[in-house]
Write an enzyme that holds these catalytic residues in place. Structure first.
Site, short mmCIF file in Angstrom:
data_model
loop_
_atom_site.label_atom_id
_atom_site.label_comp_id
_atom_site.label_asym_id
_atom_site.label_seq_id
_atom_site.Cartn_x
_atom_site.Cartn_y
_atom_site.Cartn_z
N HIS A 25 -7.51 9.61 -1.97
CA HIS A 25 -6.91 9.52 -0.64
C HIS A 25 -7.80 10.13 0.45
CE1 HIS A 25 -2.64 9.16 1.27
NE2 HIS A 25 -3.57 8.91 2.16
N TYR A 65 3.04 9.80 -0.31
CA TYR A 65 4.11 9.22 0.52
C TYR A 65 5.49 9.46 -0.11
CZ TYR A 65 0.23 6.51 2.63
OH TYR A 65 -0.95 6.11 3.23
N LYS A 68 -2.67 5.97 -4.23
CA LYS A 68 -3.79 6.88 -3.94
C LYS A 68 -3.55 8.25 -4.56
CE LYS A 68 -3.73 4.69 0.63
NZ LYS A 68 -2.32 4.58 1.00
N ASP A 78 0.85 -1.20 0.00
CA ASP A 78 0.00 0.00 0.00
C ASP A 78 0.88 1.24 0.00
OD1 ASP A 78 -2.95 1.04 0.67
OD2 ASP A 78 -1.51 2.23 1.84
N1 LIG Z 1 -5.46 6.28 3.74
C1 LIG Z 1 -4.90 6.98 4.70
O1 LIG Z 1 -5.24 8.16 4.93
C2 LIG Z 1 -3.83 6.36 5.53
C3 LIG Z 1 -3.36 7.00 6.68
C4 LIG Z 1 -2.37 6.38 7.44
C5 LIG Z 1 -1.88 5.14 7.02
N2 LIG Z 1 -2.32 4.54 5.87
C6 LIG Z 1 -1.78 3.24 5.40
O2 LIG Z 1 -1.90 2.29 6.47
C7 LIG Z 1 -0.60 1.75 6.74
C8 LIG Z 1 -0.48 1.36 8.20
O3 LIG Z 1 -0.70 2.48 9.03
P1 LIG Z 1 0.47 3.26 9.81
O4 LIG Z 1 1.75 2.98 9.14
O5 LIG Z 1 0.07 4.65 9.94
O6 LIG Z 1 0.43 2.66 11.26
P2 LIG Z 1 0.52 1.19 11.90
O7 LIG Z 1 0.82 0.17 10.87
O8 LIG Z 1 -0.66 1.02 12.77
O9 LIG Z 1 1.75 1.35 12.90
C9 LIG Z 1 3.06 1.55 12.44
C10 LIG Z 1 3.91 1.80 13.68
O10 LIG Z 1 3.91 0.62 14.50
C11 LIG Z 1 5.23 0.17 14.70
N3 LIG Z 1 5.20 -1.30 14.64
C12 LIG Z 1 5.00 -2.06 13.55
N4 LIG Z 1 5.01 -3.36 13.85
C13 LIG Z 1 5.24 -3.44 15.18
C14 LIG Z 1 5.38 -4.53 16.07
N5 LIG Z 1 5.27 -5.79 15.65
N6 LIG Z 1 5.61 -4.26 17.38
C15 LIG Z 1 5.70 -2.98 17.81
N7 LIG Z 1 5.59 -1.90 17.01
C16 LIG Z 1 5.35 -2.13 15.69
C17 LIG Z 1 6.07 0.79 13.60
O11 LIG Z 1 7.38 1.04 14.03
P3 LIG Z 1 8.69 0.63 13.12
O12 LIG Z 1 8.43 1.07 11.72
O13 LIG Z 1 9.79 1.36 13.80
O14 LIG Z 1 8.79 -0.86 13.25
C18 LIG Z 1 5.34 2.11 13.36
O15 LIG Z 1 5.76 3.09 14.28
C19 LIG Z 1 0.34 2.90 6.32
O16 LIG Z 1 1.67 2.50 6.23
C20 LIG Z 1 -0.31 3.31 5.03
O17 LIG Z 1 0.01 2.40 4.00
C21 LIG Z 1 -3.29 5.15 5.13
#
Ligand SMILES: NC(=O)c1ccc[n+]([C@@H]2O[C@H](COP(=O)([O-])OP(=O)(O)OC[C@H]3O[C@@H](n4cnc5c(N)ncnc54)[C@H](OP(=O)(O)O)[C@@H]3O)[C@@H](O)[C@H]2O)c1
Length: 278
Positions: free
Chosen positions: A107, A49, A74, A44
Protein backbone atom coordinates in the site's frame (compact mmCIF):
# COMPACT_ATOMS: atom_id res chain seq x y z
CA UNK A 1 -18.11 -1.78 -22.40
CA UNK A 2 -14.90 -1.16 -20.44
CA UNK A 3 -11.48 -1.21 -22.09
CA UNK A 4 -8.76 -3.44 -20.68
CA UNK A 5 -5.06 -2.81 -20.10
CA UNK A 6 -2.47 -5.55 -20.62
CA UNK A 7 0.02 -5.67 -17.75
CA UNK A 8 3.73 -6.51 -18.02
CA UNK A 9 3.07 -10.13 -16.92
CA UNK A 10 0.65 -10.65 -19.82
CA UNK A 11 -2.54 -10.52 -17.75
CA UNK A 12 -5.32 -8.01 -18.42
CA UNK A 13 -7.14 -5.66 -16.07
CA UNK A 14 -10.32 -3.65 -16.73
CA UNK A 15 -9.21 -0.02 -17.16
CA UNK A 16 -12.22 1.19 -15.17
CA UNK A 17 -13.08 -0.24 -11.78
CA UNK A 18 -14.81 0.69 -8.55
CA UNK A 19 -12.91 2.09 -5.54
CA UNK A 20 -13.90 1.31 -1.98
CA UNK A 21 -11.82 3.66 0.19
CA UNK A 22 -14.12 5.14 2.86
CA UNK A 23 -17.00 2.87 1.94
CA UNK A 24 -18.16 2.01 5.48
CA UNK A 25 -17.76 -1.69 6.32
CA UNK A 26 -21.46 -2.14 7.11
CA UNK A 27 -22.48 -0.61 3.77
CA UNK A 28 -19.86 -2.28 1.62
CA UNK A 29 -21.77 -5.43 0.59
CA UNK A 30 -24.73 -3.38 -0.65
CA UNK A 31 -22.59 -0.68 -2.27
CA UNK A 32 -20.36 -3.12 -4.15
CA UNK A 33 -23.44 -5.15 -5.15
CA UNK A 34 -24.83 -2.00 -6.75
CA UNK A 35 -21.52 -1.34 -8.52
CA UNK A 36 -21.49 -4.91 -9.91
CA UNK A 37 -25.10 -4.47 -11.01
CA UNK A 38 -24.17 -1.24 -12.82
CA UNK A 39 -21.50 -3.24 -14.67
CA UNK A 40 -18.20 -2.69 -12.84
CA UNK A 41 -16.00 -5.80 -13.02
CA UNK A 42 -12.95 -4.54 -11.12
CA UNK A 43 -13.02 -3.77 -7.41
CA UNK A 44 -10.20 -2.03 -5.55
CA UNK A 45 -10.03 -2.62 -1.79
CA UNK A 46 -7.30 -2.78 0.87
CA UNK A 47 -6.68 -4.36 4.25
CA UNK A 48 -6.68 -0.84 5.64
CA UNK A 49 -10.19 -0.07 4.37
CA UNK A 50 -11.65 -2.71 6.74
CA UNK A 51 -14.24 -3.64 4.15
CA UNK A 52 -12.80 -6.70 2.39
CA UNK A 53 -15.56 -8.87 3.92
CA UNK A 54 -18.29 -6.78 2.30
CA UNK A 55 -16.47 -6.88 -1.04
CA UNK A 56 -16.33 -10.67 -0.80
CA UNK A 57 -20.00 -10.93 0.16
CA UNK A 58 -21.06 -8.80 -2.81
CA UNK A 59 -18.98 -10.86 -5.26
CA UNK A 60 -20.39 -14.13 -3.87
CA UNK A 61 -23.96 -12.84 -3.95
CA UNK A 62 -23.60 -11.58 -7.53
CA UNK A 63 -23.27 -15.12 -8.84
CA UNK A 64 -20.71 -13.84 -11.35
CA UNK A 65 -18.05 -16.37 -12.39
CA UNK A 66 -14.83 -15.75 -10.43
CA UNK A 67 -12.83 -14.88 -13.54
CA UNK A 68 -15.25 -12.11 -14.51
CA UNK A 69 -14.45 -9.91 -11.51
CA UNK A 70 -10.95 -8.49 -11.03
CA UNK A 71 -10.12 -7.99 -7.36
CA UNK A 72 -7.24 -5.97 -5.89
CA UNK A 73 -6.26 -5.67 -2.24
CA UNK A 74 -3.28 -4.07 -0.53
CA UNK A 75 -0.91 -4.99 2.26
CA UNK A 76 -1.42 -2.59 5.13
CA UNK A 77 1.36 -0.51 6.67
CA UNK A 78 1.64 -2.40 9.96
CA UNK A 79 2.17 -5.75 8.17
CA UNK A 80 5.37 -5.24 6.19
CA UNK A 81 7.41 -7.89 7.99
CA UNK A 82 7.36 -11.33 6.39
CA UNK A 83 5.33 -13.30 8.97
CA UNK A 84 2.82 -10.46 9.37
CA UNK A 85 2.50 -10.05 5.62
CA UNK A 86 1.87 -13.76 5.02
CA UNK A 87 -0.63 -13.99 7.90
CA UNK A 88 -2.48 -10.86 6.86
CA UNK A 89 -2.65 -12.12 3.27
CA UNK A 90 -4.38 -15.29 4.56
CA UNK A 91 -6.81 -13.08 6.48
CA UNK A 92 -7.49 -11.02 3.36
CA UNK A 93 -8.32 -14.17 1.40
CA UNK A 94 -10.59 -15.47 4.18
CA UNK A 95 -12.41 -12.13 4.34
CA UNK A 96 -12.79 -11.93 0.57
CA UNK A 97 -13.82 -15.61 0.45
CA UNK A 98 -11.49 -16.18 -2.50
CA UNK A 99 -8.79 -18.78 -3.08
CA UNK A 100 -6.89 -16.61 -5.55
CA UNK A 101 -6.46 -12.85 -5.64
CA UNK A 102 -5.97 -11.03 -8.93
CA UNK A 103 -3.66 -8.31 -7.65
CA UNK A 104 -1.97 -7.59 -4.33
CA UNK A 105 -0.11 -4.33 -3.71
CA UNK A 106 2.22 -2.90 -1.08
CA UNK A 107 0.00 0.00 0.00
CA UNK A 108 2.78 2.47 0.95
CA UNK A 109 6.58 2.19 0.71
CA UNK A 110 7.17 3.68 4.21
CA UNK A 111 10.81 4.60 3.48
CA UNK A 112 11.26 5.89 7.03
CA UNK A 113 9.91 2.71 8.72
CA UNK A 114 11.28 -0.84 8.93
CA UNK A 115 14.81 0.58 8.41
CA UNK A 116 13.65 1.71 4.97
CA UNK A 117 13.52 -1.95 3.89
CA UNK A 118 10.57 -2.19 1.53
CA UNK A 119 12.69 -4.51 -0.64
CA UNK A 120 12.15 -7.38 1.81
CA UNK A 121 8.41 -6.67 1.69
CA UNK A 122 8.54 -6.79 -2.11
CA UNK A 123 10.26 -10.19 -1.82
CA UNK A 124 7.33 -11.46 0.28
CA UNK A 125 4.98 -10.30 -2.47
CA UNK A 126 7.07 -12.31 -4.95
CA UNK A 127 6.82 -15.32 -2.62
CA UNK A 128 3.01 -15.10 -2.74
CA UNK A 129 3.21 -14.85 -6.52
CA UNK A 130 5.52 -17.87 -6.71
CA UNK A 131 3.13 -19.85 -4.49
CA UNK A 132 0.25 -19.10 -6.85
CA UNK A 133 -1.79 -17.34 -4.17
CA UNK A 134 -2.05 -14.20 -6.28
CA UNK A 135 -2.01 -13.72 -10.05
CA UNK A 136 -0.12 -10.41 -10.11
CA UNK A 137 1.74 -8.23 -7.64
CA UNK A 138 2.35 -4.52 -7.63
CA UNK A 139 2.97 -1.47 -5.52
CA UNK A 140 1.23 1.73 -4.54
CA UNK A 141 2.57 5.18 -3.78
CA UNK A 142 6.07 4.24 -4.93
CA UNK A 143 8.28 7.14 -5.97
CA UNK A 144 10.76 6.79 -8.86
CA UNK A 145 13.69 5.87 -6.57
CA UNK A 146 11.55 3.30 -4.72
CA UNK A 147 10.74 1.58 -8.02
CA UNK A 148 14.40 1.62 -9.07
CA UNK A 149 15.42 -0.01 -5.82
CA UNK A 150 13.03 -2.96 -5.84
CA UNK A 151 13.73 -3.65 -9.51
CA UNK A 152 17.50 -3.39 -9.07
CA UNK A 153 17.49 -5.69 -6.06
CA UNK A 154 15.04 -8.36 -7.28
CA UNK A 155 15.01 -8.04 -11.05
CA UNK A 156 11.20 -8.06 -10.96
CA UNK A 157 9.09 -5.01 -11.76
CA UNK A 158 5.62 -4.58 -10.27
CA UNK A 159 2.74 -4.83 -12.77
CA UNK A 160 1.20 -1.58 -11.52
CA UNK A 161 2.06 1.45 -9.43
CA UNK A 162 -1.10 2.88 -7.86
CA UNK A 163 -0.45 6.58 -7.24
CA UNK A 164 -2.38 9.75 -6.61
CA UNK A 165 -3.15 11.42 -9.94
CA UNK A 166 -5.87 13.80 -11.13
CA UNK A 167 -6.10 17.09 -13.03
CA UNK A 168 -4.77 19.14 -10.08
CA UNK A 169 -1.84 16.77 -9.47
CA UNK A 170 -0.74 14.95 -12.61
CA UNK A 171 2.16 13.30 -10.81
CA UNK A 172 4.16 13.07 -14.04
CA UNK A 173 7.47 12.11 -12.40
CA UNK A 174 6.05 8.94 -10.83
CA UNK A 175 4.04 8.20 -13.97
CA UNK A 176 7.10 8.52 -16.22
CA UNK A 177 9.26 6.35 -13.94
CA UNK A 178 6.52 3.69 -13.95
CA UNK A 179 6.22 3.75 -17.73
CA UNK A 180 9.99 3.50 -18.09
CA UNK A 181 9.75 0.05 -16.49
CA UNK A 182 6.53 -0.96 -18.35
CA UNK A 183 4.59 -0.59 -15.09
CA UNK A 184 0.94 0.41 -15.64
CA UNK A 185 -0.24 3.45 -13.70
CA UNK A 186 -3.36 3.27 -11.54
CA UNK A 187 -4.53 6.79 -10.71
CA UNK A 188 -6.06 6.97 -7.25
CA UNK A 189 -8.36 9.82 -6.30
CA UNK A 190 -9.18 10.24 -10.01
CA UNK A 191 -11.88 12.83 -9.30
CA UNK A 192 -9.61 14.60 -6.80
CA UNK A 193 -12.04 13.24 -4.22
CA UNK A 194 -14.94 15.01 -5.98
CA UNK A 195 -13.20 18.41 -6.18
CA UNK A 196 -12.44 18.12 -9.91
CA UNK A 197 -16.13 18.09 -10.89
CA UNK A 198 -16.48 21.56 -9.33
CA UNK A 199 -13.75 23.10 -11.48
CA UNK A 200 -15.02 25.75 -13.93
CA UNK A 201 -12.78 24.62 -16.80
CA UNK A 202 -13.95 21.00 -16.42
CA UNK A 203 -17.54 22.23 -16.23
CA UNK A 204 -17.09 24.30 -19.42
CA UNK A 205 -15.72 21.29 -21.34
CA UNK A 206 -18.56 19.13 -20.00
CA UNK A 207 -21.13 21.70 -21.13
CA UNK A 208 -19.54 21.81 -24.64
CA UNK A 209 -19.78 18.05 -24.94
CA UNK A 210 -23.14 17.59 -23.20
CA UNK A 211 -21.52 15.26 -20.65
CA UNK A 212 -21.13 15.27 -16.86
CA UNK A 213 -18.00 16.90 -15.39
CA UNK A 214 -17.09 13.58 -13.73
CA UNK A 215 -17.19 11.86 -17.14
CA UNK A 216 -14.85 14.46 -18.61
CA UNK A 217 -12.31 13.96 -15.82
CA UNK A 218 -12.48 10.17 -15.97
CA UNK A 219 -12.23 10.24 -19.78
CA UNK A 220 -9.08 12.38 -19.46
CA UNK A 221 -7.53 9.63 -17.31
CA UNK A 222 -8.55 6.91 -19.76
CA UNK A 223 -7.05 8.79 -22.70
CA UNK A 224 -3.81 9.15 -20.71
CA UNK A 225 -3.82 5.35 -20.51
CA UNK A 226 -4.19 5.12 -16.74
CA UNK A 227 -6.34 2.63 -14.84
CA UNK A 228 -8.99 4.24 -12.57
CA UNK A 229 -11.57 3.19 -9.99
CA UNK A 230 -13.71 6.14 -8.87
CA UNK A 231 -15.63 5.63 -5.66
CA UNK A 232 -19.23 6.65 -5.10
CA UNK A 233 -21.93 5.72 -2.62
CA UNK A 234 -24.64 6.69 -5.15
CA UNK A 235 -25.96 4.52 -7.96
CA UNK A 236 -26.59 7.49 -10.27
CA UNK A 237 -22.97 8.60 -9.94
CA UNK A 238 -21.71 5.03 -10.36
CA UNK A 239 -23.67 4.95 -13.65
CA UNK A 240 -22.30 8.33 -14.80
CA UNK A 241 -18.77 7.28 -13.95
CA UNK A 242 -19.22 4.04 -15.91
CA UNK A 243 -20.31 5.75 -19.16
CA UNK A 244 -16.97 7.02 -20.39
CA UNK A 245 -16.21 4.82 -23.36
CA UNK A 246 -18.80 6.32 -25.73
CA UNK A 247 -17.19 9.71 -26.31
CA UNK A 248 -13.76 11.29 -26.65
CA UNK A 249 -11.85 14.42 -25.68
CA UNK A 250 -9.98 16.36 -28.36
CA UNK A 251 -6.29 17.20 -28.01
CA UNK A 252 -7.40 20.72 -27.12
CA UNK A 253 -9.66 19.44 -24.31
CA UNK A 254 -6.83 17.25 -23.03
CA UNK A 255 -4.44 20.23 -23.02
CA UNK A 256 -6.94 22.42 -21.17
CA UNK A 257 -7.30 19.78 -18.44
CA UNK A 258 -3.51 19.21 -18.33
CA UNK A 259 -3.15 22.94 -17.63
CA UNK A 260 -5.07 22.58 -14.32
CA UNK A 261 -2.03 20.87 -12.77
CA UNK A 262 -0.80 22.67 -9.65
CA UNK A 263 2.27 20.50 -9.12
CA UNK A 264 3.03 19.47 -5.53
CA UNK A 265 0.45 22.01 -4.28
CA UNK A 266 -2.27 19.96 -5.95
CA UNK A 267 -1.44 16.81 -3.99
CA UNK A 268 -4.35 15.86 -1.69
CA UNK A 269 -2.91 12.81 0.03
CA UNK A 270 0.29 12.31 1.99
CA UNK A 271 3.71 12.53 0.34
CA UNK A 272 5.00 8.93 0.05
CA UNK A 273 8.56 10.04 0.90
CA UNK A 274 7.51 11.07 4.39
CA UNK A 275 4.24 9.21 5.08
CA UNK A 276 4.90 6.84 7.98
CA UNK A 277 1.55 5.94 9.57
CA UNK A 278 1.34 2.34 10.69
N1 LIG B 1 -3.42 3.46 -2.86
C1 LIG B 1 -3.81 4.48 -2.13
O1 LIG B 1 -3.06 4.97 -1.26
C2 LIG B 1 -5.17 5.04 -2.33
C3 LIG B 1 -5.53 6.25 -1.71
C4 LIG B 1 -6.81 6.76 -1.94
C5 LIG B 1 -7.68 6.05 -2.77
N2 LIG B 1 -7.32 4.85 -3.33
C6 LIG B 1 -8.26 4.08 -4.20
O2 LIG B 1 -8.73 4.94 -5.24
C7 LIG B 1 -10.17 4.95 -5.19
C8 LIG B 1 -10.69 6.28 -5.69
O3 LIG B 1 -10.19 7.35 -4.90
P1 LIG B 1 -11.06 8.14 -3.81
O4 LIG B 1 -12.19 7.29 -3.41
O5 LIG B 1 -10.15 8.59 -2.76
O6 LIG B 1 -11.53 9.43 -4.56
P2 LIG B 1 -12.33 9.75 -5.92
O7 LIG B 1 -12.83 8.50 -6.55
O8 LIG B 1 -11.49 10.69 -6.70
O9 LIG B 1 -13.54 10.62 -5.38
C9 LIG B 1 -14.55 10.09 -4.57
C10 LIG B 1 -15.43 11.25 -4.15
O10 LIG B 1 -16.06 11.81 -5.31
C11 LIG B 1 -17.46 11.78 -5.16
N3 LIG B 1 -18.03 11.43 -6.47
C12 LIG B 1 -17.96 10.23 -7.09
N4 LIG B 1 -18.56 10.26 -8.29
C13 LIG B 1 -19.03 11.51 -8.44
C14 LIG B 1 -19.76 12.15 -9.47
N5 LIG B 1 -20.11 11.49 -10.58
N6 LIG B 1 -20.10 13.45 -9.31
C15 LIG B 1 -19.74 14.12 -8.19
N7 LIG B 1 -19.04 13.57 -7.17
C16 LIG B 1 -18.69 12.26 -7.29
C17 LIG B 1 -17.76 10.75 -4.10
O11 LIG B 1 -18.90 11.08 -3.36
P3 LIG B 1 -20.08 9.98 -3.03
O12 LIG B 1 -19.42 8.73 -2.56
O13 LIG B 1 -20.89 10.67 -2.00
O14 LIG B 1 -20.81 9.79 -4.33
C18 LIG B 1 -16.52 10.86 -3.20
O15 LIG B 1 -16.67 11.91 -2.28
C19 LIG B 1 -10.45 4.68 -3.70
O16 LIG B 1 -11.79 4.38 -3.47
C20 LIG B 1 -9.48 3.58 -3.44
O17 LIG B 1 -9.94 2.35 -3.97
C21 LIG B 1 -6.07 4.36 -3.12
Amino acid sequence: MTATVTLNDGTTIPQLGFGTFQVPPEETAATVATALDVGYRHIDTAQGYHNEEGVGQAIAASGLPRDEVYVTSKLTNSMHERDDALRSFDETMAKLGLDRLDLFLIHWPLPTRYDGDFVSTWKVMLELLEAGRVTSVGVSNFQPDHLERIIDETGVAPVVNQIEAHPFFRNEAARAASHEHAIAVEAWGPLAKGEAVKDSEIQAIAADLGREPSQVVLRWHVQRGDIIFPKSMHRERMEQNFQIFDFGLSDEHMARIDALDRGEAGRQGPNPDTFDAV
